[in-house]
Scaffold this active site. Structure first.
Site, PDB file in Angstrom:
ATOM      1  N   VAL A 240      12.718 -28.104 -45.615  1.00 45.01           N
ATOM      2  CA  VAL A 240      11.631 -27.162 -45.869  1.00 45.01           C
ATOM      3  C   VAL A 240      11.349 -27.163 -47.367  1.00 45.01           C
ATOM      4  CG1 VAL A 240      10.804 -24.800 -45.622  1.00 45.01           C
ATOM      5  CG2 VAL A 240      12.359 -25.755 -43.905  1.00 45.01           C
TER       6      VAL A 240
ATOM      7  N   ASP B 223      16.493 -20.798 -29.377  1.00 41.55           N
ATOM      8  CA  ASP B 223      17.492 -20.990 -30.435  1.00 41.55           C
ATOM      9  C   ASP B 223      17.457 -19.826 -31.416  1.00 41.55           C
ATOM     10  OD1 ASP B 223      19.558 -22.283 -31.729  1.00 41.55           O
ATOM     11  OD2 ASP B 223      18.247 -23.546 -32.935  1.00 41.55           O
TER      12      ASP B 223
ATOM     13  N   PRO C  96      20.702 -15.857 -36.516  1.00 45.32           N
ATOM     14  CA  PRO C  96      20.406 -15.204 -37.801  1.00 45.32           C
ATOM     15  C   PRO C  96      19.598 -16.069 -38.762  1.00 45.32           C
ATOM     16  CG  PRO C  96      22.656 -14.738 -37.142  1.00 45.32           C
ATOM     17  CD  PRO C  96      22.132 -15.738 -36.158  1.00 45.32           C
TER      18      PRO C  96
END
Length: 778
Positions: free
Chosen positions: A25, A150, A153
C-alpha cells in the site's frame, strides 16, 4: 512498478505505508484531481501462473473491485479506481488518517517488563463504540449480499476523528481465490487469518454473513482483553480451538469487564452459525440495549447468547459449553458433540467422502471417544460393552490423558486439512505414549494406531498401512471382541487397502466376512452395513464381475436413499458407483444420466464447488466423450477447469485432470494444434507437481505424442512414445498392461514412418510378453 513512480499517467507513488500478504500500500497523489490517495498494488500474477488462470483472476479482480467500489457507507473504505498497470493489479482508495486496531493494540503494549498486560486492551468505552460502528458497517454490506471473509484487527481502521472503517471488502474474497492472505497455503482451507476464522471456514463448509459475525467476536475479544480467544502456540492448535473449544469469558482474562460484554462476545463465538445472532441488525440492537442498561427488545429472533459453563446448571439435553486444555475441562462423554460432528461416526476415516475414481468409498469423518477409560460405549445397543481391564499399570495423570486426547484431535484436524505426513507424525507419537501409559491393547492406543494406518494409506505407503490395520484389527479383537464395531472397522480397512494393492480376491473375502458380521450385529440397513456392501460392490467391479457390481450398487443406492435420503452424500456415492458400472458395461447413455443426477444432487447437498460435485461433473464429460458428443464435453471441461482453478488452484491435480479432458476433446474435434498446446502445458505442470514418472504425467506425455501423430509429425511422436514406454516399463514393469500398450504405440509409429520390419519385430515381442504374462495367471 514502484520504480516508475507513476501509474497510468495519473497516480504518483510517494511513500510505502504498508505491506501485507496480497501486496503493498502506497501513499500517492492523484495528479488529475490534486488529492492524496492510497494505492494498493496486488502481488503480480507472474509467468509461473498458467495463462487460463491469469485470465480468470484478472476478470475476477475486476469484478470484485467493482463490488468494492459500489459500497457507499461511512464505515467502509471508499474505492475510487482500479485497473492493471505493467502486469500489476491495483486499487485506488481513500487515504485514511488513523491506525488499524492491531496497531492500536501494539501502541498500548507494555514497553517495560514490569508493566502488566492488562494495559494492552482498549478502554471499554472504545470497545463498545468500535463494536457499534463495525456492526453498522456489516449490517450495510451484508444487506448488499457481501461477506468480508477476512475480518481482523488489521482490516479495521480507527480514524483520528473517532470514526471506524472496514478495509478490503471484495479484495478479501479475491484473496480466497488467489491464496495470498491465507497462512494455510496449499491446504485448501477457506481463506482467513487463523486467529479470526469461523469453524465453518476451517471445515471448508459454505459460509454466510454469520461467519463475519464470528470473526467480529474474535476481534472484540482481542481488543477487550489484549489477546485473541485462542492465542495458542501454532496454527493447528488455533484451528482446533476454534472448532472444538468454548473460550474463557473475556471477564476472566480482564476482570472488571461487564457481564453484557461476556454475553455478546460469547454469543458471537458460538460454534454453529445458528447459535449466533441472526444478523448484524440483531447484534446492533443488543449493543444499544446494553449501552442503555436495558434488556434487549422483544422480537421473534432474540440474540443467542452463550453463557460461561459455570453460569447455570446443565439442563437435560442442553449442549453445555466446554473447552479443552487451559481454557476449560474436557468434554464429558455424555454431552452431545457440536452440530458439525453430526455426520461423523466413531472408528472411520478422518476424511470426507470423495468421488470414486479408483479407490472405492472412504468412510466419513469421525471423532474418537477418547476418555482414557476401558469402558467402550458401543455404536449399536446390541453390541456388548467392554469392562475396564486391570493392566497392573499405575493410573496415568488425568491431565496427561487430556493432553494426549487434544493432540489426537489435532492430528485428526491435520488429516482433514490434507496434511497427511504431519498427521501421521502426530498419531505415531500419541500412539507410542498411549501404549506406554495405557497398554498396547487399550482402545485409545489402538485408535491412534488406526489413524496411523490411515495416514500411511493416504501417503502411498499402502503395504505399511495394511500391516498397521491388520495389527489394529487383531488388537481390537482381543480387547473388544470379533464383532465389535471398531474391530469390524479395522478389518474393513484391511480389505480397502488390499484393494488399493490390487489384491481384489483377498479384499473380497474380507469384505464379505465383515458384511456378514455387520448384518448380524447391526442389521442390514445400518449405515456401516450399507457402507460395507458398497465397498463390496466396488471390489466386484474390479474383479470384472460387472453385472454383479451393478446389481449390488443399485441395491445399496436404493437402501441408502430410503434410510438416509436421496441427496445424502453416501446415497450419491452409491449412485456414482452405479453410473460407473453402467459405463464399464458400455451402457453410456444410462451412465451419463446417472452421473448428471449425482452432480445435481451433490450441488444441492454439498455445494457447486465441492470436490465431489466437481468429480461427478468430470465423469459427465467422460460420458459425453464416449458418446461422441465432444462439443458438449469441451464446453463442460472449459467450465470445470475454471471452477477447479477457483476452488483448488491452477496446479491442483484435479484442475490438471480437467485440463487434460479439455485437450482430449479438442483433439476429437480435429483442433490438433490447440490440443497439442494444451497437452504440452498440462504435461509440464504435472511433471512439476506430481513428478516426471507419475502415471498422470505419462498420460499427458502420451497425449503429446498422439497430437504430434495427428499433425503428421511422426518422427517427433516416436521419440515421445518411446519416452513413455521406457518410463512405464521402469516404473510399472515391462509386462504391465500400460507398458505393453505403450510398446504397441511405438510399433504403430514405426509403421507410419515406413519402418515396417522394426514395427513387426516389436509387435511380435509385445505379443510374446503378453502370452507369457497371461500364462502365469496374472
Amino acid at each position: 512498478m514502484a520504480e516508475s513512480r507513476l501509474i497510468q499517467g495519473r497516480y504518483r507513488l510517494l511513500d510505502l505505508i504498508g505491506r501485507g500478504g496480497m501486496g503493498e500500500v502506497w501513499r500517492a497523489r492523484d495528479e488529475s484531481l490534486g488529492r492524496h490517495v492510497a494505492v494498493k498494488c496486488l502481488k503480480p500474477l507472474g509467468p509461473q501462473q498458467d495463462h487460463a488462470f491469469t485470465r480468470i483472476m484478472r476478470e475476477r479482480f475486476r469484478r470484485e473491485a467493482r463490488v468494492a467500489a459500489a459500497l457507499q457507507h461511512r464505515g467502509v473504505t471508499v474505492v475510487h479506481d482500479f485497473g492493471e498497470y505493467d502486469g500489476v493489479l491495483y486499487l485506488v482508495m481513500e487515504l485514511l488518517d488513523g491506525r488499524n486496531l492491531s496497531q492500536l493494540l501494539d501502541d498500548r503494549a507494555p514497553a517495560l517488563e514490569d508493566e502488566t498486560p492488562e494495559e494492552r486492551p482498549l478502554p471499554l468505552a472504545d470497545v463498545v463504540d468500535i463494536a457499534e460502528q463495525v456492526t453498522d458497517a456489516l449490517a450495510y454490506t451484508h444487506g448488499q449480499g457481501i461477506v468480508h471473509r477476512d475480518l481482523k484487527p488489521a482490516n479495521i481502521m480507527r480514524l483520528t476523528d473517532g470514526a471506524v472503517k472496514i478495509c478490503d471488502f471484495g479484495i478479501a474474497r479475491l484473496g480466497h481465490d488467489i491464496g495470498f492472505t491465507s497462512r494455510l497455503t496449499g491446504t485448501h482451507v477457506a481463506m482467513g487469518t487463523p486467529h479470526y476464522m469461523s469453524p465453518e471456514q476451517i471445515s471448508g463448509s459454505q459460509i454466510d454473513h454469520r461467519s463475519d459475525l464470528y470473526s467480529l467476536g474474535c476481534v472484540l475479544y482481542e481488543i477487550a482483553t489484549g489477546t485473541p480467544p485462542f492465542d495458542l502456540v501454532d496454527t493447528w492448535s488455533i484451528l482446533v480451538g476454534h472448532r472444538d473449544t468454548v473460550p474463557r469469558p473475556p471477564s476472566e482474562r480482564r476482570p472488571g469487564l461487564p457481564a453484557f460484554l461476556d454475553d455478546i462476545v460469547l454469543g458471537l463465538l458460538a460454534k454453529t452459525p445458528e447459535e449466533r445472532p441472526a444478523d448484524a441488525g440483531e447484534l446492533r440492537a443488543a449493543l444499544a440495549a446494553a449501552r442503555s442498561a436495558t434488556a434487549p427488545p422483544p422480537g421473534p429472533h432474540p440474540v443467542r447468547l452463550a453463557l460461561p459453563a459455570q453460569a447455570t446448571p446443565p439442563a437435560a439435553g442442553r449442549r453445555v459449553p466446554y473447552a479443552l486444555g487451559p481454557a476449560g475441562p474436557p468434554l464429558p462423554a455424555d454431552i452431545p458433540l457440536p452440530a458439525w460432528t453430526h455426520s461423523m461416526t466413531t472408528g472411520h476415516k478422518a476424511i470426507g467422502v470423495t468421488g470414486l475414481t479408483g479407490l472405492g468409498e472412504p468412510p466419513p469423518d469421525h471423532t474418537a471417544g477418547l476418555t482414557g477409560e476401558w469402558t467402550v460405549v458401543p455404536a449399536d445397543p446390541r453390541a456388548t460393552a467392554v469392562a475396564r481391564r486391570d493392566t497392573g499399570r499405575p493410573a496415568p495423570p488425568p491431565g496427561h490423558l487430556a493432553a494426549l486426547a487434544a493432540r489426537h484431535s489435532a492430528g485428526l484436524s491435520l488429516g482433514r486439512l490434507g496434511r497427511w505426513e504431519e498427521a501421521g507424525e502426530v498419531h505415531r507419537a500419541v500412539a507410542a505414549e498411549r501404549a506406554h501409559a495405557l497398554g498396547p491393547d487399550h482402545p485409545d492406543t489402538l485408535g491412534s494406531r488406526y489413524e496411523v494406518g490411515f495416514t500411511l494409506s493416504r501417503t502411498g505407503r499402502t503395504v505399511d498401512a495394511l500391516r498397521e490395520f491388520s495389527e489394529v484389527a487383531e488388537g481390537r479383537e482381543r480387547a473388544l471382541g470379533p464383532d465389535h464395531p471398531d474391530t469390524l472397522a479395522a478389518r474393513q480397512e484391511t480389505a480397502y487397502v488390499l484393494g488399493q494393492l490390487g489384491r481384489h480376491f483377498e479384499a473380497h473375502e474380507v469384505f464379505a466376512a465383515v458384511l456378514a458380521a455387520r448384518g448380524r450385529t447391526m442389521g442390514p440397513d445400518h449405515p456401516d452395513t450399507l457402507r460395507c456392501r458398497h465397498n463390496l460392490a466396488y471390489n466386484l467391479s474390479r474383479l470384472g464381475r460387472l453385472e454383479d457390481a451393478h446389481r449390488l450398487a443399485h441395491e445399496v443406492a436404493t437402501a441408502r436413499a430410503r434410510v438416509l435420503g436421496p441427496d445424502h452424500p453416501d446415497t450419491l456415492v452409491s449412485q456414482y458407483e452405479v453410473a460407473y458400472a453402467l459405463g464399464q458395461l458400455g451402457r453410456w447413455p444410462e451412465a451419463l444420466a446417472g452421473y448428471r443426477q449425482v452432480a445435481a444432487g451433490r450441488a444441492r447437498a454439498l455445494g457447486a464447488d465441492h470436490p465431489d460435485t466437481l468429480a461427478a461433473r468430470y465423469e459427465v464429460g467422460i460420458s459425453l466423450g464416449r458418446l461422441d458428443r465432444s462439443a458438449e464435453a469441451l464446453e463442460l471441461y472449459g467450465g470445470l477447469v475454471e471452477d477447479r482453478a477457483r476452488a483448488h488452484g491452477p496446479r491442483h491435480p484435479e484442475t490438471l485432470r480437467a485440463r487434460h479432458g479439455l485437450g482430449v476433446n479438442l483433439g476429437r474435434l480435429d483442433r490438433w494444434d490447440e490440443a497439442l498446446t494444451e497437452a504440452r502445458e498440462v504435461c509440464a505442470l504435472r511433471e512439476r507437481v506430481l513428478g516426471a514418472d507419475h502415471p498422470d504425467t505419462l498420460v499427458s506425455r502420451r497425449e503429446i505424442a498422439v497430437g504430434l501423430g495427428w499433425l503428421g509429425r511422426w518422427t517427433e511422436a516416436l521419440a515421445v512414445y518411446r519416452q513413455v514406454a521406457d518410463a512405464r516399463a521402469r516404473v510399472l514393469g515391462p509386462t504391465h498392461p500400460d507398458a505393453l500398450a505403450s510398446r504397441d504405440d511405438e510399433a504403430h509409429c514405426l509403421e507410419q514412418l515406413g519402418r515396417s520390419a522394426e514395427a513387426a519385430a516389436l509387435y511380435r515381442q509385445v505379443a510374446a510378453l503378453r502370452r507369457r504374462h497371461g500364462s502365469r495367471g496374472h
